[in-house]
Scaffold this motif. Structure first.
Motif, short mmCIF file in Angstrom:
data_model
loop_
_atom_site.label_atom_id
_atom_site.label_comp_id
_atom_site.label_asym_id
_atom_site.label_seq_id
_atom_site.Cartn_x
_atom_site.Cartn_y
_atom_site.Cartn_z
N GLU A 269 -5.18 -10.14 -4.54
CA GLU A 269 -4.54 -10.37 -3.33
C GLU A 269 -3.29 -11.16 -3.67
OE1 GLU A 269 -7.19 -13.86 -4.26
OE2 GLU A 269 -7.43 -11.90 -4.25
N ASN A 270 -3.13 -11.62 -4.70
CA ASN A 270 -1.77 -12.23 -5.19
C ASN A 270 -0.76 -11.50 -6.23
OD1 ASN A 270 -2.42 -14.75 -3.97
ND2 ASN A 270 -3.97 -15.03 -5.33
N GLY B 16 -1.25 -3.25 8.54
CA GLY B 16 -0.73 -4.71 8.50
C GLY B 16 -1.82 -5.55 8.17
N ARG B 17 -2.87 -5.31 7.56
CA ARG B 17 -3.79 -6.44 7.17
C ARG B 17 -4.19 -6.49 5.62
NH1 ARG B 17 -4.83 -4.31 12.20
NH2 ARG B 17 -5.38 -5.87 13.78
N SER B 18 -3.49 -5.84 4.92
CA SER B 18 -3.42 -5.77 3.45
C SER B 18 -3.39 -7.44 3.02
CB SER B 18 -2.86 -4.87 2.66
OG SER B 18 -2.72 -3.59 3.21
N PRO B 19 -4.36 -7.75 2.36
CA PRO B 19 -4.12 -9.17 2.02
C PRO B 19 -2.71 -9.57 0.83
CG PRO B 19 -6.37 -8.83 2.24
CD PRO B 19 -5.65 -7.40 2.16
N GLY C 31 0.19 -3.74 14.35
CA GLY C 31 1.03 -4.51 13.45
C GLY C 31 0.21 -5.43 12.43
N GLY C 32 -1.13 -5.56 13.15
CA GLY C 32 -2.07 -6.53 12.18
C GLY C 32 -1.50 -7.87 12.18
N LEU C 33 -1.21 -8.37 11.14
CA LEU C 33 -0.94 -9.87 10.61
C LEU C 33 0.71 -9.66 10.35
CD1 LEU C 33 -3.81 -11.17 8.26
CD2 LEU C 33 -3.42 -11.50 10.78
#
Length: 194
Positions: A98-99, A122-125, A149-151
């Motif tokens: 995720e980083n 729009g939600r891929s961490p 759009g998710g996040l």
């Protein structure tokens, strides 16, 4: 399988999403073009990132800018954060998958650069975290998404949200819009004639 029906249905859906994209995204496209042009004019660079097909789009768009899109011209500073296997595997192993993008943004992003996250959901961490890191560091944040759009609306200053929930149609519009932005940026910067 009814091949003819499948063939026609896929193209009809593509046509409908293209029409909806044309109707919905012209102002957002113009705003994204303006932010890319301002960044490049001020000595900034454009950083692209995403997963899977969006990673391929990131690489394609960075290449179109750094090398050329339509004609030979001066290079535009652009980089895909999806290409360095050593960085990706080290960051994934040591800091978590995720980083993988946020760490690279922290390392090479500068205030005024543009970070472009690409995520159909729009939600891929890792994409969301990359945009969060960019915003914290003073980069301009931009994103390509789809559906609701998710996040992405929470973390991006400029958005191109394709009005569809079908991953394939969203990806088709992402590369179309991305390549249009590359061509428009060349013209906007005066590097090629319109």
């Amino acid at each position: 399988m009814d091949f003819e029906k499948y063939f026609q249905d896929e193209l009809l859906e593509h046509e409908a999403v293209l029409k909806a994209t044309r109707e919905a995204l012209q102002p957002a496209f113009a705003a994204m073009l303006a932010c890319w042009a301002k960044s490049v004019r001020n000595g900034g660079k454009i950083l692209f990132f995403g997963n899977g097909g969006s990673a391929a789009d990131a690489q394609n768009l960075a290449t179109e800018l750094a090398v050329r899109y339509r004609r030979d011209r001066a290079p535009i500073a652009a980089l895909a954060l999806t290409t360095d296997s050593s960085v990706l595997t080290a960051a994934g192993n040591d800091l978590g998958f995720e980083n993988i993008f946020s760490r690279q943004v922290e390392a090479i992003g500068n205030p005024g650069d543009v970070a472009v996250g690409i995520s159909t959901s729009g939600r891929s961490p890792n994409v969301v975290n990359g945009l969060r890191a960019a915003r914290t560091k003073g980069l301009i944040t931009a994103a390509f998404g789809g559906g609701d759009g998710g996040l992405l609306p929470e973390v991006a200053d400029h958005l191109l949200i394709v009005p569809s929930r079908t991953t394939a149609r969203i990806q088709e519009m992402h590369i179309t819009l991305g390549q249009m932005l590359c061509g428009a940026l060349e013209i906007e910067l005066g590097l090629v004639a319109s």
